[in-house]
Design a protein around this motif. Structure first.
Motif, mmCIF file in Angstrom:
data_model
loop_
_atom_site.group_PDB
_atom_site.id
_atom_site.type_symbol
_atom_site.label_atom_id
_atom_site.label_comp_id
_atom_site.label_asym_id
_atom_site.label_seq_id
_atom_site.Cartn_x
_atom_site.Cartn_y
_atom_site.Cartn_z
ATOM 1 N N THR A 107 -6.707 -5.080 1.970
ATOM 2 C CA THR A 107 -7.833 -5.979 2.204
ATOM 3 C C THR A 107 -7.378 -7.103 3.121
ATOM 4 O O THR A 107 -6.176 -7.318 3.305
ATOM 5 C CB THR A 107 -8.345 -6.598 0.883
ATOM 6 O OG1 THR A 107 -7.288 -7.407 0.341
ATOM 7 C CG2 THR A 107 -8.752 -5.536 -0.127
ATOM 8 N N SER A 159 0.825 -1.206 0.000
ATOM 9 C CA SER A 159 0.000 0.000 0.000
ATOM 10 C C SER A 159 0.861 1.260 0.000
ATOM 11 O O SER A 159 0.442 2.302 -0.473
ATOM 12 C CB SER A 159 -0.911 0.021 1.218
ATOM 13 O OG SER A 159 -1.819 -1.042 1.144
ATOM 14 N N PRO A 174 -0.632 3.322 -3.593
ATOM 15 C CA PRO A 174 -1.756 3.891 -2.838
ATOM 16 C C PRO A 174 -3.104 3.723 -3.529
ATOM 17 O O PRO A 174 -4.143 3.890 -2.902
ATOM 18 C CB PRO A 174 -1.388 5.372 -2.719
ATOM 19 C CG PRO A 174 -0.391 5.622 -3.778
ATOM 20 C CD PRO A 174 0.309 4.310 -4.044
ATOM 21 N N ASP A 175 -3.091 3.361 -4.823
ATOM 22 C CA ASP A 175 -4.348 3.146 -5.539
ATOM 23 C C ASP A 175 -5.030 1.854 -5.120
ATOM 24 O O ASP A 175 -6.201 1.647 -5.397
ATOM 25 C CB ASP A 175 -4.106 3.145 -7.052
ATOM 26 C CG ASP A 175 -3.081 2.097 -7.472
ATOM 27 O OD1 ASP A 175 -2.075 1.928 -6.750
ATOM 28 O OD2 ASP A 175 -3.282 1.465 -8.520
ATOM 29 N N GLN A 176 -4.310 0.965 -4.437
ATOM 30 C CA GLN A 176 -4.882 -0.316 -3.998
ATOM 31 C C GLN A 176 -5.106 -0.285 -2.492
ATOM 32 O O GLN A 176 -4.166 -0.183 -1.715
ATOM 33 C CB GLN A 176 -3.953 -1.470 -4.348
ATOM 34 C CG GLN A 176 -3.833 -1.714 -5.827
ATOM 35 C CD GLN A 176 -2.995 -2.940 -6.114
ATOM 36 O OE1 GLN A 176 -2.465 -3.561 -5.202
ATOM 37 N NE2 GLN A 176 -2.878 -3.285 -7.372
ATOM 38 N N ALA A 177 -6.346 -0.362 -2.101
ATOM 39 C CA ALA A 177 -6.681 -0.361 -0.677
ATOM 40 C C ALA A 177 -6.305 -1.694 -0.050
ATOM 41 O O ALA A 177 -6.402 -2.737 -0.690
ATOM 42 C CB ALA A 177 -8.178 -0.104 -0.505
#
Length: 57
Positions: free
Chosen positions: A13, A4, A8-11
């Motif tokens: 999980t 992350s 930063p575009d991928q949250a």
């Protein structure tokens, strides 16, 4: 979770966190051997009372 920082575009999980733990397990588990483990449980939610469980592995 580390991804992350660079992506930063991928949250984050639960699945990505579990995958991270699998990737680092061989390195980190020997370091945690014989270390105390503690867990804070809140069976009545955050507003209710909490229970601290601690044990040595």
């Amino acid at each position: 979770m580390i991804e992350s920082i660079d992506r930063p575009d991928q949250a984050p999980t639960i699945s990505r966190l579990a995958g991270y733990y699998v990737r680092v397990a061989d390195w980190v588990l020997p370091l945690l051997h014989d270390r105390p483990v503690s867990l804070v449980r809140a069976p009545e939610s955050i507003e209710g009372g909490a229970i601290l469980s601690a044990q040595r592995c």
